[in-house]
Write a protein that holds these residues in place. Structure first.
Motif, PDB file in Angstrom:
ATOM      1  N   MET A   1       3.790  61.820  -5.397  1.00 25.51           N
ATOM      2  CA  MET A   1       5.267  61.499  -5.470  1.00 25.51           C
ATOM      3  C   MET A   1       5.902  60.964  -6.815  1.00 25.51           C
ATOM      4  N   TYR A   2       6.959  60.767  -6.935  1.00 23.23           N
ATOM      5  CA  TYR A   2       7.474  60.074  -8.280  1.00 23.23           C
ATOM      6  C   TYR A   2       7.991  58.808  -7.866  1.00 23.23           C
ATOM      7  N   VAL A   3       7.568  57.733  -8.777  1.00 19.08           N
ATOM      8  CA  VAL A   3       8.064  56.507  -8.574  1.00 19.08           C
ATOM      9  C   VAL A   3       8.691  55.795  -9.801  1.00 19.08           C
ATOM     10  N   ILE A   4       9.817  55.018  -9.471  1.00 21.30           N
ATOM     11  CA  ILE A   4      10.200  54.201 -10.672  1.00 21.30           C
ATOM     12  C   ILE A   4       9.983  52.962 -10.126  1.00 21.30           C
ATOM     13  N   VAL A   5       9.565  51.935 -11.068  1.00 22.18           N
ATOM     14  CA  VAL A   5       9.380  50.627 -10.831  1.00 22.18           C
ATOM     15  C   VAL A   5      10.049  49.736 -11.835  1.00 22.18           C
ATOM     16  N   THR A   6      10.745  48.778 -11.336  1.00 21.81           N
ATOM     17  CA  THR A   6      11.422  47.862 -12.008  1.00 21.81           C
ATOM     18  C   THR A   6      10.894  46.409 -11.624  1.00 21.81           C
ATOM     19  N   TYR A   7      11.054  45.166 -12.620  1.00 19.02           N
ATOM     20  CA  TYR A   7      10.542  44.063 -12.187  1.00 19.02           C
ATOM     21  C   TYR A   7      11.351  42.959 -12.882  1.00 19.02           C
ATOM     22  N   ASP A   8      11.264  41.755 -12.502  1.00 23.84           N
ATOM     23  CA  ASP A   8      11.861  40.591 -12.930  1.00 23.84           C
ATOM     24  C   ASP A   8      10.766  39.453 -12.575  1.00 23.84           C
ATOM     25  N   ILE A   9       9.971  39.185 -13.749  1.00 25.51           N
ATOM     26  CA  ILE A   9       8.980  38.318 -13.654  1.00 25.51           C
ATOM     27  C   ILE A   9       9.181  37.068 -14.386  1.00 25.51           C
ATOM     28  N   THR A  10       9.345  35.829 -13.853  1.00 24.93           N
ATOM     29  CA  THR A  10       9.686  34.568 -14.239  1.00 24.93           C
ATOM     30  C   THR A  10       8.709  33.888 -15.214  1.00 24.93           C
ATOM     31  N   ASP A  11       7.339  34.224 -15.196  1.00 25.22           N
ATOM     32  CA  ASP A  11       6.540  33.491 -16.069  1.00 25.22           C
ATOM     33  C   ASP A  11       5.712  34.628 -16.986  1.00 25.22           C
ATOM     34  N   ASP A  12       5.584  34.401 -18.179  1.00 24.87           N
ATOM     35  CA  ASP A  12       5.116  35.229 -19.368  1.00 24.87           C
ATOM     36  C   ASP A  12       3.517  35.644 -18.798  1.00 24.87           C
ATOM     37  N   LYS A  13       2.920  34.720 -18.407  1.00 26.55           N
ATOM     38  CA  LYS A  13       1.490  35.154 -18.093  1.00 26.55           C
ATOM     39  C   LYS A  13       1.338  36.131 -17.061  1.00 26.55           C
ATOM     40  N   ARG A  14       2.171  35.863 -15.806  1.00 24.24           N
ATOM     41  CA  ARG A  14       2.233  36.691 -14.764  1.00 24.24           C
ATOM     42  C   ARG A  14       2.966  38.161 -15.356  1.00 24.24           C
ATOM     43  N   LEU A  15       3.859  38.113 -16.170  1.00 27.97           N
ATOM     44  CA  LEU A  15       4.564  39.176 -16.436  1.00 27.97           C
ATOM     45  C   LEU A  15       3.563  40.040 -17.289  1.00 27.97           C
ATOM     46  N   ASN A  16       2.702  39.544 -18.021  1.00 31.06           N
ATOM     47  CA  ASN A  16       1.820  40.290 -18.826  1.00 31.06           C
ATOM     48  C   ASN A  16       0.627  41.008 -18.018  1.00 31.06           C
ATOM     49  N   LYS A  17       0.278  40.132 -16.943  1.00 32.98           N
ATOM     50  CA  LYS A  17      -0.539  40.814 -15.877  1.00 32.98           C
ATOM     51  C   LYS A  17      -0.271  41.952 -15.019  1.00 32.98           C
ATOM     52  N   VAL A  18       1.139  41.852 -14.882  1.00 33.26           N
ATOM     53  CA  VAL A  18       1.656  42.947 -14.023  1.00 33.26           C
ATOM     54  C   VAL A  18       1.923  44.148 -14.759  1.00 33.26           C
ATOM     55  N   ARG A  19       2.386  44.079 -16.058  1.00 32.61           N
ATOM     56  CA  ARG A  19       2.733  45.068 -16.901  1.00 32.61           C
ATOM     57  C   ARG A  19       1.178  45.774 -17.213  1.00 32.61           C
ATOM     58  N   LYS A  20       0.186  45.068 -17.371  1.00 33.08           N
ATOM     59  CA  LYS A  20      -1.073  45.726 -17.571  1.00 33.08           C
ATOM     60  C   LYS A  20      -1.372  46.337 -16.432  1.00 33.08           C
ATOM     61  N   VAL A  21      -1.179  45.678 -15.257  1.00 30.44           N
ATOM     62  CA  VAL A  21      -1.507  46.724 -14.016  1.00 30.44           C
ATOM     63  C   VAL A  21      -0.811  48.088 -13.985  1.00 30.44           C
ATOM     64  N   LEU A  22       0.780  47.875 -14.109  1.00 31.45           N
ATOM     65  CA  LEU A  22       1.329  49.079 -14.056  1.00 31.45           C
ATOM     66  C   LEU A  22       0.960  49.990 -15.264  1.00 31.45           C
ATOM     67  N   LYS A  23       0.664  49.724 -16.495  1.00 24.57           N
ATOM     68  CA  LYS A  23       0.246  50.478 -17.435  1.00 24.57           C
ATOM     69  C   LYS A  23      -0.874  51.389 -17.000  1.00 24.57           C
ATOM     70  N   LYS A  24      -1.911  50.882 -16.027  1.00 23.37           N
ATOM     71  CA  LYS A  24      -2.851  51.669 -15.663  1.00 23.37           C
ATOM     72  C   LYS A  24      -2.570  52.905 -14.849  1.00 23.37           C
ATOM     73  N   TYR A  25      -1.363  52.996 -14.296  1.00 30.31           N
ATOM     74  CA  TYR A  25      -0.914  53.991 -13.310  1.00 30.31           C
ATOM     75  C   TYR A  25       0.363  54.715 -13.636  1.00 30.31           C
ATOM     76  N   LEU A  26       1.424  54.073 -14.523  1.00 27.11           N
ATOM     77  CA  LEU A  26       2.442  54.680 -14.542  1.00 27.11           C
ATOM     78  C   LEU A  26       2.843  54.711 -16.184  1.00 27.11           C
ATOM     79  N   TYR A  27       3.946  55.228 -16.505  1.00 24.80           N
ATOM     80  CA  TYR A  27       4.418  55.548 -18.002  1.00 24.80           C
ATOM     81  C   TYR A  27       5.337  54.320 -18.188  1.00 24.80           C
ATOM     82  N   TRP A  28       5.341  53.475 -19.220  1.00 19.91           N
ATOM     83  CA  TRP A  28       6.216  52.277 -19.567  1.00 19.91           C
ATOM     84  C   TRP A  28       7.179  52.747 -20.431  1.00 19.91           C
TER      85      TRP A  28
END
Length: 88
Positions: A1-28
Motif C-alpha cells: 500500500m502507499y502511505v503518506i505520513v505527516t506529523y507535528d511533534i512539539t519536542d525536538d528530541k522526540r521529533l528527531n527520534k520519530v524522523r529517524k524511525v520514519l526514514k527506515k520505512y518511507l521517503y522523506w
C-alpha cells in the motif's frame, strides 16, 4: 500500500527520534511529511516504534493509507524537495 505520513511533534528530541524511525520505512519528501510504498506488516511495526516515542498529550501523527496508489495525482508547485539527495 502507499502511505503518506505527516506529523507535528512539539519536542525536538522526540521529533528527531520519530524522523529517524520514519526514514527506515518511507521517503522523506518535506520537513514534516514522509511517503512511500510499505507493506501492512512494516507499517504496523513503524507505528509501534513511533507510539513508544511520542507524547500523546502533545504530539500528532497522521497516517493516510492509500490502497490504490493509481488514484493519487501528486502535483508540486515550486521546488520539489528530495532529502535523499543529501545522503552519500
Amino acid at each position: 500500500m502507499y502511505v503518506i505520513v505527516t506529523y507535528d511533534i512539539t519536542d525536538d528530541k522526540r521529533l528527531n527520534k520519530v524522523r529517524k524511525v520514519l526514514k527506515k520505512y518511507l521517503y522523506w519528501c518535506q520537513l514534516s511529511t514522509f511517503e512511500g510504498e510499505i507493506s501492512e506488516g512494516k507499517l504496523e511495526k513503524c507505528k509501534s516504534e513511533i507510539f513508544d516515542i511520542i507524547n500523546f498529550e502533545e504530539d500528532s501523527i497522521y497516517f493516510f493509507e492509500v490502497k490504490n496508489p493509481k488514484n493519487i495525482v501528486k502535483k508540486v508547485i515550486g521546488i520539489e524537495k528530495n532529502y535523499m539527495d543529501n545522503i552519500l
